[in-house]
Design an enzyme around this catalytic site. Structure first.
Site, PDB file in Angstrom:
ATOM      1  N   SER A 226     -10.909  -1.115  -1.527  1.00  0.00           N
ATOM      2  CA  SER A 226      -9.930  -1.015  -0.744  1.00  0.00           C
ATOM      3  C   SER A 226     -10.553  -1.360   0.349  1.00  0.00           C
ATOM      4  O   SER A 226      -9.223  -1.626   1.130  1.00  0.00           O
ATOM      5  CB  SER A 226      -9.723  -0.136  -0.971  1.00  0.00           C
ATOM      6  OG  SER A 226      -9.063   0.442  -2.123  1.00  0.00           O
TER       7      SER A 226
ATOM      8  N   ASP B 195       0.945  -1.074   0.006  1.00  0.00           N
ATOM      9  CA  ASP B 195       0.173   0.266   0.280  1.00  0.00           C
ATOM     10  C   ASP B 195       0.847   1.008   0.308  1.00  0.00           C
ATOM     11  O   ASP B 195       2.000   1.532  -0.170  1.00  0.00           O
ATOM     12  CB  ASP B 195      -1.219  -0.008   0.561  1.00  0.00           C
ATOM     13  CG  ASP B 195      -1.967   0.463   0.871  1.00  0.00           C
ATOM     14  OD1 ASP B 195      -2.188   2.150   0.513  1.00  0.00           O
ATOM     15  OD2 ASP B 195      -3.173   0.176   0.540  1.00  0.00           O
TER      16      ASP B 195
ATOM     17  N   HIS C 261      -4.222   6.253   2.572  1.00  0.00           N
ATOM     18  CA  HIS C 261      -4.633   5.204   2.410  1.00  0.00           C
ATOM     19  C   HIS C 261      -4.245   3.433   2.898  1.00  0.00           C
ATOM     20  O   HIS C 261      -4.421   3.179   3.725  1.00  0.00           O
ATOM     21  CB  HIS C 261      -4.472   4.946   0.943  1.00  0.00           C
ATOM     22  CG  HIS C 261      -5.574   4.004   0.290  1.00  0.00           C
ATOM     23  ND1 HIS C 261      -5.004   1.955  -0.282  1.00  0.00           N
ATOM     24  CD2 HIS C 261      -6.736   3.697  -0.551  1.00  0.00           C
ATOM     25  CE1 HIS C 261      -6.164   1.167  -0.150  1.00  0.00           C
ATOM     26  NE2 HIS C 261      -6.710   2.718  -0.828  1.00  0.00           N
TER      27      HIS C 261
END
EC number: 3.4.21.-
Length: 856
Positions: free
Chosen positions: A634, A193, A269
């Site tokens: 996600s 990520d 994220h």
């Protein structure tokens, strides 16, 4: 002459890592410069990787020893390597060095006198390297006999306080694992990520009960140390962290100050997804000064290892991602979570043949359970962006919590909206003033139309007009693009002494989900363009103007904002979100369907609270906050990664496919109201806003963490089965050999996707009759099962046996005969349910698309 395979497709969320090498190769006297046609290529060699060689040699040792037990070793030569007497780490180090030297030698010999830059040497999952060369040099490399495949590197980019309760963990799965205090302990989840913020309390080395984490002895990863990721950033919770950006650096687009040349998360994220799966239990989620509850990961005692390969300014590249997967496997992660998807189907013989999926196949062979997001490309049919049967693909569903807000107008009309905002004073309505009617310079027509209505510039407005009133601002596409922000509008409103802010939706903002946004003053966003028209109609009709000048002499519209900081738990849920990618699984770029069910499962993915990086910029509305609410597949994928960690903790010897089976067959088909799960823009009824979900919308169903820990029966699939499947694809033999070294011509047992021992049956084209079989293994006690059927429309199903008893540890074969009753190209769905007398329920969805009946 072999052709260079040019693959250039984007990816919706990727993260990476690998054996870092920045060697610059140049033969003596070479003066050929890297030119404008240069690019990064991923080169795969014919020789097997370290993992494959180790397993082959280990199998040979076992074969010799087994033969020795029977007194006959005359036909065998003992392998040089004896895995029992050599440590794995020593073996990997020797292999890594030898393979890297071989790569360097190949490049020197092939590109004599020419310049190139080798970025990575891959040795563990695949044998190959990433190199920056010209197209002519790539063609030269492709002609070498050692080279199996050359692929052009491609770009990649990015694609919970309550969800543990909604999934029933506190009274279910966590109890089975000894409580949240031990749930997931000893299991390492790897995240590819945007990195992680190690200072966040969700990743402290002691949880809220001050219990220190044990050391996962099977894990060998390390933590990078950089100025912005200093020594001590890692602990027994965060056990590994690295970053990879060689492909971006080579291209000259990496900005170390903005992108952070370290595992630190400058985007947010990666911090968010890691906390969903494995964040510490009981961390207070405070946003804009309001406590929204205590957050917890699904497996709160699991360990985290981070492989950063995405960056906020440019995204990322596949070469880095392959390196990340390779390194994560070497480190010994148990689960690998990737919220990533290609935004175009990989070209070639089949979608499965691309560097990422092939690396993940080898990771699965190494015993790693791989979870991938389905993609946010729904709701169109065949919008699925995760393809391969060895990858567990997760779609996004809602949960029953929401933060509803509303505004009540002076005419008593109530308009729903969003916004994690304070309420106006109870029982009191305030005058509303449009930003366009409070300008200092009322003659600026261009500004009025293009910008000022978004309330981004304090100096444009008359404070005396706005003071003590509700300011009405427009929400345009500029907010979606990040050019304007809610946070700036709120700051402007505060400086103008406004009582609150009301955002109406520009009619040109279509197809975007507006998440609840934190507001430190009364406020609301009206996401519906139609509702926005109602607001504006009331406002304009309430204005009192001078009969001659038409100037406003009184603002008559009043309203009260209800506020949106209190959660409601009354929604029907789960439901499949419209953006969640749908099946059927595309086998190739020609829209042919694979006999593989995708997605595998759905999980909470909408409006999910998660940890947020202190430097995060992905969502400007949560900038500077320690938690953020995000939506997408996600967010769904790490929910399943967390549940997989709980399953792995209980069943240490489970293969990746066994974990997938446990998750799939125990999933839920009904919502919290006892009705069939619904889908927004469902596959079967795309023109309806909401209708019953099909397997192409939700796979096997909604994840059931508690039941997954006691599945009863499992369906296991081996690496050899996947090889037989790949070899069964028409024209695949060369590419299978190039990627895996498997000679399909020597593999007599090719199978179709429907013949894989999966916990689902998918047939894209049923020509009269097809028989499929499933091998079941009982991991529970002795039990008797009865078969129940839901027959797909226009399909006849016969299952044998219809009842069976199976002992603990025993395997049995289930035979399913599908017969087309009439010609049809409309997909139909059904299922097989195995009801055990000890309480186990095993569900197998059946999906049939094209049906061709026999001529009578």
């Amino acid at each position: 002459m072999r052709r260079v395979l040019m693959v250039n497709f984007g990816v919706l969320l990727l993260f990476c890592f690998g054996v870092l090498s920045n060697s610059f190769g140049q033969d003596n006297g070479g003066d050929s410069d890297i030119n404008s046609t240069t690019a990064v290529y991923i080169v795969t060699l014919r020789q097997a990787s370290s993992l494959h060689l180790f397993q082959q040699e280990a199998e040979e040792v076992k074969r010799v020893r087994d033969q020795s037990k029977h007194g006959d070793t005359s036909k065998f030569t003992r392998p040089k390597l004896q895995p029992r007497n050599i440590s794995r780490s020593r073996y990997w180090r020797s292999r890594r060095s030898a393979i890297a030297q071989a790569h360097d030698s190949l490049l020197r010999n092939a590109l004599k006198g020419e310049k190139y830059i080798k970025l990575y040497s891959f040795h563990y999952l695949i044998n190959g390297f990433a190199v920056f060369v010209s197209s002519q040099q790539a063609e030269t490399l492709s002609r070498r006999r050692e080279v199996a495949n050359i692929v052009l590197d491609f770009s990649v980019r990015t694609a919970t306080t309550y969800t543990p309760q909604f999934m029933g963990l506190p009274k279910g799965a966590w109890v089975k694992e000894g409580g949240y205090e031990t749930a997931g302990e000893g299991i390492v989840i790897g995240f590819i990520d945007t990195g992680i913020d190690p200072t966040h309390p969700s990743f402290n080395g002691t949880d809220t009960s001050q219990r220190q984490y044990p050391i996962p002895n099977h894990f060998s990863g390390v933590c990078e140390v950089t100025p912005d990721f200093p020594s001590g950033s890692c602990n027994r919770k965060l056990v590994g962290a690295r970053h990879f950006a060689q492909s971006a650096i080579t291209r000259g687009i990496f900005n170390s100050s903005e992108d952070y040349a370290s595992p630190f998360d400058g985007d947010g994220h990666g911090t968010h997804t890691a906390s969903i799966a494995a964040g510490n239990h009981g961390v207070s989620a405070v946003v804009s000064g309001h406590n929204f509850g205590s957050a917890s990961g699904i497996a709160p005692r699991a360990h985290i290892s981070v492989y950063k390969a995405l960056y906020k300014s440019f995204g990322g590249f596949a070469a880095d991602v392959v390196a990340a997967i390779d390194q994560a496997a070497q480190d010994g992660v148990d689960i690998l979570s990737l919220s990533i998807t290609p935004n175009r189907r990989p070209p070639g013989v089949a979608t499965f043949f691309n560097p990422l999926d092939m690396a993940m196949l080898s990771a699965v062979k190494a015993g790693i359970f791989v979870v991938q997001a389905a993609g946010n490309t729904g709701p169109s049919p065949k919008s699925m962006s995760s393809f391969s049967p060895w990858i567990f693909t997760v779609g996004a569903a809602s949960h029953d919590r929401d933060y509803s807000n509303s505004i009540v107008l002076g005419n008593n009309v109530s308009i729903p909206g969003v916004g994690l905002a304070l309420r106006t004073d109870e029982g009191k309505k305030y005058t509303m003033i449009s930003a366009l009617d409070a300008l200092k310079n009322k003659s600026s027509v261009v500004d009025k139309d293009m910008y000022v209505g978004e309330c981004q510039d304090y100096g444009s407005f008359d404070k005396d007009v706005i003071r003590g009133n509700l300011l009405i601002c427009s929400y345009s596409i500029r907010f979606v693009l990040g050019l304007s922000t809610i946070k700036q509008a709120l700051a402007v409103a505060k400086n103008l002494s406004a009582k609150g802010v009301v955002f109406y939706m520009d009619p040109y903002v279509l197809g975007f989900q507006i998440n609840p946004t934190p507001m430190d003053m009364p406020g609301i966003i009206i996401p519906s363009a139609e509702d926005s028209k109602v607001l504006l109609k009331y406002y304009n009709s309430s204005l009192v103007r001078d009969g001659t000048t038409k100037e406003i002499v009184r603002f008559g519209a009043v309203a009260a904002i209800a506020g949106g900081q209190n959660a409601n738990f009354s929604n029907r849920a789960p439901k499949i979100m419209y953006y969640s990618a749908r099946g059927p699984d595309p086998q190739d770029s020609l829209f042919n369907d694979a006999d593989i069910l995708k997605p595998n499962l759905v999980a909470p993915g909408n409006s999910i609270w998660g940890a947020w990086s202190s430097a995060a910029t992905e969502s400007t509305e949560f900038e500077g906050e320690s938690f953020a609410m995000m939506s997408g597949t996600s967010m769904a994928a790490p929910h399943v990664a967390g549940v997989a960690a709980l399953v792995k903790q209980k069943f240490r010897k489970f293969s990746p496919s066994a974990i997938a089976s446990a998750l799939s067959t125990t999933s839920v088909l009904f919502d919290n109201k006892g009705e069939a799960i619904m889908a927004q823009r469902a596959y079967a009824n795309p023109d309806q806003t909401i209708s019953p979900a099909t397997p192409f919308d939700m796979g096997n169903g909604f994840v059931n963490a508690t039941a997954a820990l006691d599945p009863g029966l499992i369906f296991d699939t081996s690496f050899e089965d996947y090889m037989s499947f790949l070899c069964g694809i028409n024209g695949s033999a060369p590419v299978v050999f190039n990627y895996t070294g498997t000679n399909c011509l020597r593999n007599n047992a090719t199978i179709s996707g429907s013949d894989l021992n999966l916990p689902s049956i998918t047939v894209s084209k049923l020509n009269n009759t097809r028989t499929v079989q499933r091998l079941m293994t009982n991991i529970a006690g002795n039990e008797t099962y009865t078969v129940s059927l839901i027959t797909p429309f226009d399909v006849l199903i016969n299952v044998s046996p219809t009842q069976f008893s199976i002992a603990s540890g025993e395997t049995k074969l289930l035979s399913v005969i599908l017969t087309a009753k009439r010609n049809s190209s409309i997909s139909s769905f059904g299922g097989i349910k195995l009801l055990g007398n000890a309480g186990h329920i095993v569900r197998i969805p059946v999906s049939v698309t094209v049906k061709i009946a026999s001529k009578q």
